[in-house]
Design an enzyme around this catalytic site. Structure first.
Site, short mmCIF file in Angstrom:
data_model
loop_
_atom_site.label_atom_id
_atom_site.label_comp_id
_atom_site.label_asym_id
_atom_site.label_seq_id
_atom_site.Cartn_x
_atom_site.Cartn_y
_atom_site.Cartn_z
N LYS A 11 0.79 -1.04 0.26
CA LYS A 11 -0.41 0.23 0.04
C LYS A 11 0.42 1.23 -0.16
CE LYS A 11 -3.53 -2.77 2.65
NZ LYS A 11 -4.70 -2.19 3.94
N TYR A 51 -12.86 -3.14 -3.29
CA TYR A 51 -13.05 -3.16 -1.91
C TYR A 51 -15.00 -3.09 -2.21
CZ TYR A 51 -8.66 -2.73 0.11
OH TYR A 51 -7.08 -2.44 0.43
N PHE A 59 -16.08 4.98 5.75
CA PHE A 59 -15.38 5.34 5.99
C PHE A 59 -14.42 5.14 4.29
CE2 PHE A 59 -13.56 0.88 6.02
CZ PHE A 59 -14.27 -0.23 7.03
N ARG A 87 -1.05 -14.50 5.67
CA ARG A 87 -2.69 -13.16 6.60
C ARG A 87 -1.75 -13.48 8.16
NH1 ARG A 87 -6.48 -10.58 4.51
NH2 ARG A 87 -7.96 -10.94 6.03
N THR A 93 -6.22 -6.59 11.00
CA THR A 93 -6.45 -5.34 9.84
C THR A 93 -5.38 -3.90 10.74
OG1 THR A 93 -8.24 -6.22 9.02
CG2 THR A 93 -7.84 -3.63 8.94
N ARG A 104 2.78 -5.85 10.12
CA ARG A 104 1.58 -4.62 10.40
C ARG A 104 1.85 -4.16 11.80
NH1 ARG A 104 -4.40 -6.38 7.90
NH2 ARG A 104 -3.90 -5.89 5.90
N ASN A 118 -2.32 -0.05 6.79
CA ASN A 118 -1.24 -0.78 7.49
C ASN A 118 -0.96 -1.98 6.15
OD1 ASN A 118 -3.50 -1.70 5.78
ND2 ASN A 118 -5.10 -2.81 7.38
N HIS A 121 -2.19 -5.37 1.36
CA HIS A 121 -3.03 -5.75 1.94
C HIS A 121 -3.50 -7.16 1.24
CE1 HIS A 121 -7.29 -7.51 0.26
NE2 HIS A 121 -6.21 -8.45 -0.80
N GLU A 132 -8.34 -11.96 -7.49
CA GLU A 132 -7.79 -10.49 -7.31
C GLU A 132 -6.44 -11.09 -8.09
OE1 GLU A 132 -6.80 -10.30 -2.94
OE2 GLU A 132 -8.69 -10.16 -2.79
P1 ADP Z 1 -8.08 -6.79 5.79
O1 ADP Z 1 -6.85 -5.35 4.36
O2 ADP Z 1 -7.43 -6.83 6.83
O3 ADP Z 1 -8.07 -8.25 5.14
P2 ADP Z 1 -10.59 -5.56 5.50
O4 ADP Z 1 -11.35 -6.65 4.17
O5 ADP Z 1 -12.25 -5.56 6.69
O6 ADP Z 1 -8.96 -5.83 5.43
O7 ADP Z 1 -10.06 -4.13 5.26
C1 ADP Z 1 -10.16 -3.45 4.25
C2 ADP Z 1 -9.02 -2.31 4.44
O8 ADP Z 1 -10.15 -1.45 4.16
C3 ADP Z 1 -7.91 -2.24 5.48
O9 ADP Z 1 -7.36 -2.98 4.93
C4 ADP Z 1 -8.16 -1.15 5.52
O10 ADP Z 1 -6.67 -0.60 4.86
C5 ADP Z 1 -9.52 -0.65 5.44
N1 ADP Z 1 -10.24 -0.69 6.43
C6 ADP Z 1 -11.26 -1.68 7.11
N2 ADP Z 1 -11.60 -0.96 8.26
C7 ADP Z 1 -11.63 0.18 8.53
C8 ADP Z 1 -11.79 1.59 9.44
N3 ADP Z 1 -12.81 1.32 10.53
N4 ADP Z 1 -11.86 2.63 9.22
C9 ADP Z 1 -10.55 2.46 8.16
N5 ADP Z 1 -10.01 1.46 7.06
C10 ADP Z 1 -10.27 1.11 8.30
#
Ligand code: ADP
Length: 143
Positions: A11, A51, A59, A87, A93, A104, A118, A121, A132
């Site tokens: 990212k 996404y 958000f 993972r 996350t 992370r 973070n 992805h 993906e």
């Molecule tokens: P992951 O990337 O760990 O699989 P998710 O698919 O739930 O997590 O979310 C996608 C991405 O959206 C996260 O990696 C993060 O960058 C962002 N994100 C998720 N939850 C939040 C939140 N509550 N506030 C801000 N950004 C978020």
């Protein structure tokens, strides 16, 4: 044990902090193999697709803005059980909740945007990984 390929995105926070190589070396140290790698700018369209599971969250606009701060680096990475193992290497996350020793935990933002900035992805299932990889790589770009 299953031989899998996962899709990782470095990212914009990882690109800006010059830690792409450091994080990549953690993956290579596990014996995972690079099968594809490219830098690209993520359009609104590809981000809406990637996404779609968070597109209705309040958000999401800030996630989109963050993901467009710089181009990202996409990686197709192969290895035994690589999807779950990457993972685990990343940690949760929310970087603030991620243990030291996880990617992370070591490199994610600890203040403000900890859930968003973070580092990487990574696909969360074989189905997501297949989808993906097709989203970010054209035919012939994964070896
Ligand atoms: P992951 O990337 O760990 O699989 P998710 O698919 O739930 O997590 O979310 C996608 C991405 O959206 C996260 O990696 C993060 O960058 C962002 N994100 C998720 N939850 C939040 C939140 N509550 N506030 C801000 N950004 C978020």
């Amino acid at each position: 044990m299953a031989l899998e390929t996962t899709l990782i995105l470095f990212k914009p926070d990882a690109v800006a902090k010059n830690i792409v190589g450091t994080v990549l070396s953690r993956f290579e140290a596990q014996g995972f193999k690079i099968r594809g790698m490219k830098m690209l700018f993520l359009s609104d369209e590809i981000l809406a697709d990637h996404y779609s599971h968070i597109a209705d969250k309040p958000f999401f606009p800030s996630v989109r803005e963050f993901m467009q701060e710089t181009p990202v680096i996409a990686l197709a990475l192969e290895g035994d059980d690589v999807i779950g193992r990457v993972r685990d290497l990343l940690g949760p996350t929310d970087s603030k909740a991620a243990a030291a020793g996880t990617i992370r935990g070591d490199f994610g933002d600890k203040e403000g945007d900890a859930k968003m900035r973070n580092v990487c992805h990574a696909s969360d299932s074989p189905e997501a990984a297949a989808e993906e990889i097709k989203r970010f790589f054209k035919d012939g770009e994964v070896f």
